[in-house]
Motif scaffolding. Structure first.
Motif, short mmCIF file in Angstrom:
data_model
loop_
_atom_site.label_atom_id
_atom_site.label_comp_id
_atom_site.label_asym_id
_atom_site.label_seq_id
_atom_site.Cartn_x
_atom_site.Cartn_y
_atom_site.Cartn_z
N THR A 78 26.16 30.42 68.25
CA THR A 78 26.49 28.95 67.51
C THR A 78 27.79 28.51 68.20
O THR A 78 27.85 27.31 68.20
CB THR A 78 26.64 29.48 65.95
OG1 THR A 78 28.13 30.08 65.85
CG2 THR A 78 25.70 29.95 65.33
N PHE B 103 18.15 23.68 68.83
CA PHE B 103 18.06 23.48 67.47
C PHE B 103 19.35 23.20 67.02
O PHE B 103 19.48 22.22 66.15
CB PHE B 103 17.69 24.84 66.70
CG PHE B 103 17.72 24.60 65.19
CD1 PHE B 103 17.04 24.11 64.45
CD2 PHE B 103 19.10 25.23 64.48
CE1 PHE B 103 17.06 23.99 62.89
CE2 PHE B 103 19.20 25.15 63.30
CZ PHE B 103 18.25 24.57 62.56
N LEU B 104 20.54 23.72 67.34
CA LEU B 104 21.89 23.51 67.17
C LEU B 104 22.30 21.99 67.55
O LEU B 104 22.87 21.39 66.74
CB LEU B 104 22.82 24.47 67.45
CG LEU B 104 22.63 25.99 66.76
CD1 LEU B 104 23.34 27.04 67.61
CD2 LEU B 104 23.06 25.85 65.38
N ARG C 236 20.51 19.44 68.09
CA ARG C 236 19.75 18.51 66.90
C ARG C 236 20.34 18.52 65.79
O ARG C 236 20.81 17.30 65.05
CB ARG C 236 18.26 18.86 67.09
CG ARG C 236 17.44 18.52 68.08
CD ARG C 236 16.12 18.27 67.80
NE ARG C 236 15.48 19.78 67.23
CZ ARG C 236 15.02 20.88 67.98
NH1 ARG C 236 14.93 20.67 69.31
NH2 ARG C 236 14.57 21.92 67.45
N LYS C 237 20.83 19.69 65.26
CA LYS C 237 21.63 19.83 63.90
C LYS C 237 22.84 18.98 63.83
O LYS C 237 23.13 18.49 63.19
CB LYS C 237 21.54 21.37 63.46
CG LYS C 237 22.67 21.46 62.48
CD LYS C 237 22.72 22.90 62.12
CE LYS C 237 24.27 23.37 61.51
NZ LYS C 237 24.22 22.72 60.23
N PHE D 174 22.60 15.34 64.38
CA PHE D 174 22.08 14.79 62.88
C PHE D 174 23.54 14.72 62.09
O PHE D 174 23.57 13.53 61.46
CB PHE D 174 21.22 15.48 62.46
CG PHE D 174 20.55 15.17 61.05
CD1 PHE D 174 19.79 14.00 60.75
CD2 PHE D 174 21.31 15.69 59.80
CE1 PHE D 174 19.43 13.80 59.58
CE2 PHE D 174 21.10 15.26 58.71
CZ PHE D 174 20.14 14.19 58.39
N GLN D 175 24.45 15.64 61.86
CA GLN D 175 25.36 15.66 61.23
C GLN D 175 26.54 14.51 61.46
O GLN D 175 26.79 13.83 60.83
CB GLN D 175 26.03 16.82 61.16
CG GLN D 175 25.21 18.06 60.34
CD GLN D 175 25.94 19.62 60.12
OE1 GLN D 175 25.29 20.53 60.14
NE2 GLN D 175 27.17 19.42 60.55
N GLU E 22 24.84 27.43 53.95
CA GLU E 22 24.30 27.24 55.12
C GLU E 22 24.16 28.21 56.12
O GLU E 22 23.43 28.68 56.95
CB GLU E 22 24.53 25.60 55.57
CG GLU E 22 23.91 25.32 56.97
CD GLU E 22 24.64 24.61 58.00
OE1 GLU E 22 24.01 23.36 58.37
OE2 GLU E 22 25.68 24.99 58.35
N GLY F 79 21.52 30.59 58.36
CA GLY F 79 21.26 30.38 59.81
C GLY F 79 21.48 31.71 60.70
O GLY F 79 20.62 32.16 61.50
#
Length: 294
Positions: free
Chosen positions: A45, A107-108, A110-111, A114-115, A199, A203
């Motif tokens: 992460t 994935f991270l 995109r996440k 988005f935020q 969250e 994850g």
């Protein structure tokens, strides 16, 4: 005593050699697959997460009038950028082991995009400040416990010691920008912590399971590992419960990060690093004192 007396200056450290290319075992945490992948999931992460953290603070950079805080933001940015670079190097090693690192990074990415696009600037920064509180808590949870850090491969222990030292140094920067510049209220500050607290563990557990599957463990083997790991993490006297008071302190209306003093052997690491310039040697000096209970 004012919490200002506990402040540790932010010192960006660059071009550090952790010897990550020199045969680190697959299960470097005492040969334990779950405990290794638990920390590896955190590493996955960091590179994209650190970039997101930097973005949430930079969103307020033009509004910072205090030159000291502005310099702290710059130093925070440099430290976080270095963390991302070192963990990117380590994550590349995980990929060579056959772990699906690329999927986690997509994935991270995109996440966090988005935020940044959908959340308010204040809530993005609240999320970051909460993550910094949790990270500083984990610095104490992990790095002050001999039983936790002793089994680490010495090079990985050096990475996490250095990372923890710098997380402690800059732990108040995002909080100060959130409260003094963004002027976020109590609810916004707490909402970020509650969201992150739900969250992030979900994850992390998901990624641990995915990595153990990539390692070739069956569903039954993974279930046993995850149950045993949950007990290790959450049992009375385990990894996290002794730090519950630290976690809950964030909910106090008058909370400030410098009310806590983490990393009791901080000065031992700093002295050794200033003498040698070697983060691995500094980590060993730090660890020796922790293991001796000094």
């Amino acid at each position: 005593m004012s919490h200002e007396t506990h402040i540790r200056p932010i010192k960006p450290r660059e071009k550090l050699d952790f010897q990550l290319g020199s045969g680190i075992p697959r299960f470097w945490n005492g040969g334990d697959a779950f405990k290794t992948r638990f920390f590896d999931a955190m590493s996955l992460t960091f590179p994209i997460g650190e970039r997101y953290f930097i973005s949430t603070v930079r969103a307020y950079r033009d509004q910072i009038a205090d030159p000291h805080l502005l310099q702290e933001v710059k130093d925070f940015t440099r430290q976080e950028a270095q963390h991302g670079m070192v963990h990117t190097e380590f994550n590349a090693m995980l990929e060579k082991q056959g772990l699906n690192v690329a999927w986690t990074q997509r994935f991270l990415d995109r996440k966090f995009k988005f935020q940044l696009a959908r959340w308010s600037k204040a809530f993005n920064l609240s999320y970051t400040a909460a993550a910094e509180h949790m990270t500083a808590m984990m610095c104490t949870t992990f790095m002050e416990r001999a039983d936790i850090i002793e089994p680490f491969d010495h090079r990985m222990r050096a990475v996490y010691t250095w990372h923890s030292i710098e997380e402690v140094e800059h732990k108040a920067v995002c909080f100060d920008v959130l409260t003094k510049v963004a002027k976020a209220g109590y609810f916004t500050r707490i909402a970020g912590l509650i969201y992150f607290s739900i969250e992030y563990p979900i994850g992390n557990w998901y990624m641990v399971n995915r990595m153990l599957k990539d390692d070739g463990f069956s569903l039954l083997q993974r279930a046993k590992m995850l149950l045993k790991g949950a007990w290790w993490l959450y049992k009375p006297g385990g990894v996290f419960l002794p730090a519950l008071g630290y976690y809950l302190s964030y909910f106090k209306p008058g909370f400030h990060p410098w009310q806590h003093t983490e990393m009791g052997r901080y000065q031992d690491w700093l002295t050794a690093f200033e003498h040698t310039g070697d983060p691995v040697e500094a980590s060993e000096a730090f660890t020796a004192k922790v293991l001796a209970g000094a």
